[in-house]
Scaffold this motif. Structure first.
Motif: not given
Length: 400
Positions: A292-296, A298-299, A309-311
């Motif tokens: 989920v974090g890595f997919a985020m 994209s935004f 996203s890093i958190a």
């Protein structure tokens, strides 16, 4: 019962915080070594600025290092089981010190390539031995916490080493090589003096990597670990390339510091609790959160979204810390723990090759790479859940 195993209870008599003293010697050596890990993060800068190599030539040198690292884990796994845990770890660290100094004083391209290949082979040779030592010394119930503490020491030491290395590089690159070499020797000496040899003695049946590859649970688990490693390796390959275009170099560096801060502060607080949960379910949760974090990513359009996203993916990283190592320890027979750990380590070495190839194929602009990584996280989590019953059965047997 072998001599080494018969002596095992004596290792456990003297404990600090529920873990045997030899483990803390290993932990201290790992921390010291990682505090001095200054060369690799600045290798590209060193090769191009101090040695005057072109970017293309520096890329070839780094590829040679990667080739060495692919050999490293399998070779070290065999040596761990044959020569012993302590001998492999100390020998690997001493060889690392020699390779570091050879690289630091090499001035020609052939010499640099040779030194980098040897460094790739030896610098992480300690990992299978370290993993096997923890499995030998620590009870199954405490292994997740023990592996988590090693993960914490590596991250703490690396964060400090990176900060100090940036300052020392300005004073002269040779400082980095000397400090890295000295801390490697310190790790070797500490382990040699304070950690007992735990390798089971005598002839064992079903040895060799063939036995490891016939273990379908271990092979499947290694593929899951590869998915985890491919995601994480993007943090040092494609993520900097993509995010520095969005938020700038300085801002990206500051944002990435959040990863280290969260690990150092949060991970010790939750490792004991996580270690008491079902390993397959816990690890699957961590992999899904990382996805989920890595997919985020994209935004991400600004620093705030980057920090979020890093958190998120750091939270997944914290959940997985220590669990994978304890699963490998549970799956491996005592006399093959080095080889099992070597296959486990190979997944991480392979990810350093696969991660940039994946990024190059999908590109860092747009969302393709990051959504694919999200998918990798969920597929890996699903695979782990499917293997959960087998992992639980093997873990229960190993605890007997």
């Amino acid at each position: 019962m072998t001599t080494a195993l018969a002596e095992k209870p004596s290792f456990l008599r003297s404990k600090v915080g529920g873990l045997p003293r030899p483990f803390w010697a290993l932990w201290s050596g790992t921390l010291v070594n990682r505090l001095g890990t200054m060369v690799l993060p600045f290798t590209g800068v060193y090769l191009t600025q101090a040695r005057g190599l072109t970017v293309a030539a520096a890329g070839i040198v780094m590829a040679v290092f990667g080739a060495g690292s692919l050999i490293s884990q399998l070779l070290a796994g065999v040596l761990t089981d044959r020569l012993g845990r302590k001998a492999t770890l100390t020998g690997g660290m001493l060889a690392t010190a020699v390779a570091m100094m050879a690289l630091g004083y090499s001035t020609t391209l052939p010499a640099i390539i040779a030194a980098m290949f040897v460094l790739g082979v030896v610098i992480d040779a300690y990992r299978p031995a370290s993993n096997a030592l923890v499995a030998d010394l620590v009870s199954p119930a405490e292994r997740p916490r023990a592996y988590g503490l090693l993960f914490w020491a590596i991250n703490l030491g690396y964060s400090v080493g990176m900060t100090a290395g940036g300052w020392l590089a300005e004073q002269g690159f040779l400082w980095l090589f000397w400090i890295n070499a000295v801390t490697s020797v310190a790790f070797a000496v500490l382990v040699w003096r304070a950690v007992p040899e735990t390798k089971p003695e005598g002839t064992q049946e079903g040895g060799g990597f063939g036995a490891v590859l016939r273990d379908r649970v271990m092979v499947g688990f290694t593929l899951v670990v590869l998915g985890n490693a491919v995601m994480y390796s993007q943090t040092i390959t494609m993520l900097p390339v993509a995010m520095t275009k969005v938020v700038g170099v300085k801002e990206f560096g500051l944002a990435m510091a959040l990863n280290g801060v969260l690990i150092v502060v949060v991970q010790p607080l939750v490792s004991g609790w996580l270690g008491r949960r079902d390993p397959a379910i816990t690890l699957a949760l961590g992999l899904a959160v990382m996805g989920v974090g890595f997919a985020m990513t994209s935004f991400v359009t600004d620093v705030v979204l980057l920090l979020i996203s890093i958190a998120v993916w750091t939270g997944g990283e914290i959940v997985t810390a220590g669990i994978a190592g304890s699963v490998v320890a549970a799956l491996a027979p005592a006399h093959l723990r080095g080889r099992y750990s070597g296959l486990f380590g190979l997944a991480w070495s392979a990810s350093t090759v696969l991660a940039p190839l994946l990024g190059s194929a999908l590109g860092v602009t747009g969302g393709a790479l990051w959504f694919v990584l999200g998918g990798v996280g969920f597929v890996s989590a699903a695979g782990l859940l499917a293997m959960g019953p087998a992992i639980r059965r093997r873990s229960a047997l190993s605890a007997l």
